[in-house]
Design a protein around this motif. Structure first.
Motif, PDB file in Angstrom:
ATOM      1  N   ASP A 110       0.846  -1.202   0.000  1.00 23.08           N
ATOM      2  CA  ASP A 110       0.000   0.000   0.000  1.00 23.08           C
ATOM      3  C   ASP A 110       0.877   1.245   0.000  1.00 23.08           C
ATOM      4  O   ASP A 110       0.480   2.306   0.473  1.00 23.08           O
ATOM      5  N   ASP A 111       2.096   1.100  -0.532  1.00 25.59           N
ATOM      6  CA  ASP A 111       3.021   2.235  -0.631  1.00 25.59           C
ATOM      7  C   ASP A 111       2.590   3.121  -1.808  1.00 25.59           C
ATOM      8  O   ASP A 111       1.649   2.782  -2.539  1.00 25.59           O
ATOM      9  N   ILE A 112       3.340   4.212  -2.033  1.00 21.05           N
ATOM     10  CA  ILE A 112       2.824   5.294  -2.885  1.00 21.05           C
ATOM     11  C   ILE A 112       2.380   4.847  -4.280  1.00 21.05           C
ATOM     12  O   ILE A 112       1.252   5.093  -4.693  1.00 21.05           O
ATOM     13  N   ALA A 113       3.267   4.130  -5.016  1.00 18.70           N
ATOM     14  CA  ALA A 113       2.915   3.783  -6.401  1.00 18.70           C
ATOM     15  C   ALA A 113       1.679   2.889  -6.432  1.00 18.70           C
ATOM     16  O   ALA A 113       0.779   3.072  -7.259  1.00 18.70           O
ATOM     17  N   PRO A 148       4.940  -2.472   3.039  1.00 18.16           N
ATOM     18  CA  PRO A 148       5.638  -1.377   2.365  1.00 18.16           C
ATOM     19  C   PRO A 148       6.064  -1.823   0.971  1.00 18.16           C
ATOM     20  O   PRO A 148       5.859  -2.995   0.597  1.00 18.16           O
ATOM     21  N   CYS A 149       6.686  -0.932   0.218  1.00 18.50           N
ATOM     22  CA  CYS A 149       7.037  -1.175  -1.187  1.00 18.50           C
ATOM     23  C   CYS A 149       7.687  -2.548  -1.378  1.00 18.50           C
ATOM     24  O   CYS A 149       8.597  -2.939  -0.660  1.00 18.50           O
ATOM     25  N   LEU A 150       7.185  -3.282  -2.360  1.00 16.59           N
ATOM     26  CA  LEU A 150       7.714  -4.615  -2.648  1.00 16.59           C
ATOM     27  C   LEU A 150       8.717  -4.577  -3.805  1.00 16.59           C
ATOM     28  O   LEU A 150       9.178  -5.614  -4.277  1.00 16.59           O
ATOM     29  N   GLY A 151       9.038  -3.374  -4.266  1.00 18.85           N
ATOM     30  CA  GLY A 151      10.096  -3.247  -5.270  1.00 18.85           C
ATOM     31  C   GLY A 151       9.645  -3.525  -6.697  1.00 18.85           C
ATOM     32  O   GLY A 151      10.470  -3.742  -7.571  1.00 18.85           O
ATOM     33  N   LEU A 152       8.346  -3.551  -6.937  1.00 22.01           N
ATOM     34  CA  LEU A 152       7.853  -3.779  -8.302  1.00 22.01           C
ATOM     35  C   LEU A 152       6.873  -2.669  -8.680  1.00 22.01           C
ATOM     36  O   LEU A 152       5.803  -2.923  -9.223  1.00 22.01           O
ATOM     37  N   CYS A 153       7.285  -1.429  -8.376  1.00 21.11           N
ATOM     38  CA  CYS A 153       6.369  -0.301  -8.526  1.00 21.11           C
ATOM     39  C   CYS A 153       5.821  -0.190  -9.945  1.00 21.11           C
ATOM     40  O   CYS A 153       4.692   0.249 -10.139  1.00 21.11           O
ATOM     41  N   ASP A 154       6.622  -0.580 -10.958  1.00 14.33           N
ATOM     42  CA  ASP A 154       6.128  -0.446 -12.332  1.00 14.33           C
ATOM     43  C   ASP A 154       5.033  -1.454 -12.637  1.00 14.33           C
ATOM     44  O   ASP A 154       4.395  -1.387 -13.678  1.00 14.33           O
ATOM     45  N   PRO A 157      -0.843  -2.307  -9.008  1.00  9.90           N
ATOM     46  CA  PRO A 157      -0.592  -2.660  -7.611  1.00  9.90           C
ATOM     47  C   PRO A 157      -0.043  -4.086  -7.494  1.00  9.90           C
ATOM     48  O   PRO A 157      -0.379  -4.945  -8.297  1.00  9.90           O
ATOM     49  N   VAL A 158       0.773  -4.298  -6.483  1.00  5.79           N
ATOM     50  CA  VAL A 158       1.502  -5.557  -6.350  1.00  5.79           C
ATOM     51  C   VAL A 158       1.187  -6.212  -5.014  1.00  5.79           C
ATOM     52  O   VAL A 158       0.985  -5.542  -4.008  1.00  5.79           O
ATOM     53  N   ALA A 159       1.174  -7.530  -5.018  1.00  2.00           N
ATOM     54  CA  ALA A 159       1.014  -8.294  -3.771  1.00  2.00           C
ATOM     55  C   ALA A 159       1.985  -9.463  -3.802  1.00  2.00           C
ATOM     56  O   ALA A 159       2.457  -9.870  -4.873  1.00  2.00           O
TER      57      ALA A 159
END
Ligand code: FES
Length: 274
Positions: A110-113, A148-154, A157-159
């Motif tokens: 649920d981080d910014i991107a 927090p950010c999982l490093g796949l912002c591009d 949304p990521v899980a």
């Protein structure tokens, strides 16, 4: 935070997860049982293995699903690292859990991107369908968490889905939807290996994916990046091997004698010439 060892002891499975990384203890100083008189001393003939702290914590998390006080005690003794330091590292990382946690977990970034791409509505949907964040669901076999950010912002949304146990596994859900994250968690709780559509979208990561002309990234998604044998089997180091053979065959050729041709390997070239 514990400044001293507590009376908690590790289970056999926790010991196993630690010993997988460190090897079995060979003496009292390397972690075999101590008596009450020397049980809290930190001194050993072992070389400093502080750098193995994170790999050991990862191993416990992967096998057990959380880090119990007994497991942290065992890590402190095995590595000869103060319990407060073990605890401070273990409590720093979001994916290392210090509370009892079901073996199957879903971590929704649920981080910014991801927030700009609908992460909040994913979390609201989970809240409705599976219950509160962190609470056991699916018959106590699973739980979901914000991350927090999982490093796949591009790919937002990521899980991330994680399944703890002897054959621990984890996989990423890129461009997550309410249906994909719930289906994956349910599949994971039933012992499945992940649904096909959950895999990262390689074609989007690498536009030339599958093209035989692709050089630099051609092993991505095809080869386990932690397995050197697989890297060698797929012609890893082949270009370096050919270059070395060419150099050894004729070190004085115009091309081989030119340091610019060798670039970062020029030192190797010079060494081989001596
Ligand atoms: S913000 Fe979600 S992966 Fe980076």
């Amino acid at each position: 935070m514990e400044l001293h060892l507590t009376s908690d002891t590790a289970t056999q499975d926790e010991n196993f997860a630690v010993d997988l990384v460190l090897g079995a203890p060979t003496s009292q100083w390397t972690g075999s049982p101590r008596d009450a008189s020397n049980g809290e001393q930190f001194s050993s003939a072992e070389p400093n293995r502080r750098h193995l702290l994170l790999p050991v914590l990862h191993s416990i998390q992967a096998h057990i699903g959380w880090l119990s006080p007994g497991a942290l005690n065992y890590v402190a003794v095995r590595l000869d690292v103060p319990p407060a330091e073990v605890h401070s590292v273990a409590s720093f990382y979001d994916l290392l859990r210090l509370q009892p946690t079901p073996p199957n977990t879903l971590h929704v970034c649920d981080d910014i991107a991801c927030r700009t791409k609908g992460a909040e509505s994913l979390c609201a949907g989970l809240d409705k369908s599976l219950g509160k964040e962190g609470m056991p669901c699916l018959d106590g076999k699973a739980a979901w968490f914000r991350s927090p950010c999982l490093g796949l912002c591009d790919q937002a949304p990521v899980a991330l889905v994680k399944s703890a146990g002897k054959s621990a596994k984890e996989w990423v859900i890129a461009r997550a939807t309410s249906a994909s994250i719930q289906n994956n968690l349910q599949d994971c709780a039933k012992g499945g290996a992940g649904l096909k559509e959950s895999q990262p979208l390689l074609r989007e990561f690498i536009p030339q994916f599958g093209n035989p002309q692709l050089r630099l990234l051609r092993r991505v998604g095809q080869v386990d990046p932690t397995n050197l044998q697989e890297y060698l089997r797929t012609e890893g180091y082949e270009a370096l091997r050919r270059a070395m053979l060419a150099y050894l065959a004729d070190p004085s050729s115009d091309e081989n004698a030119n340091p610019a041709y060798w670039g970062p390997f020029s030192v190797v070239g010079e060494g081989a010439a001596k």
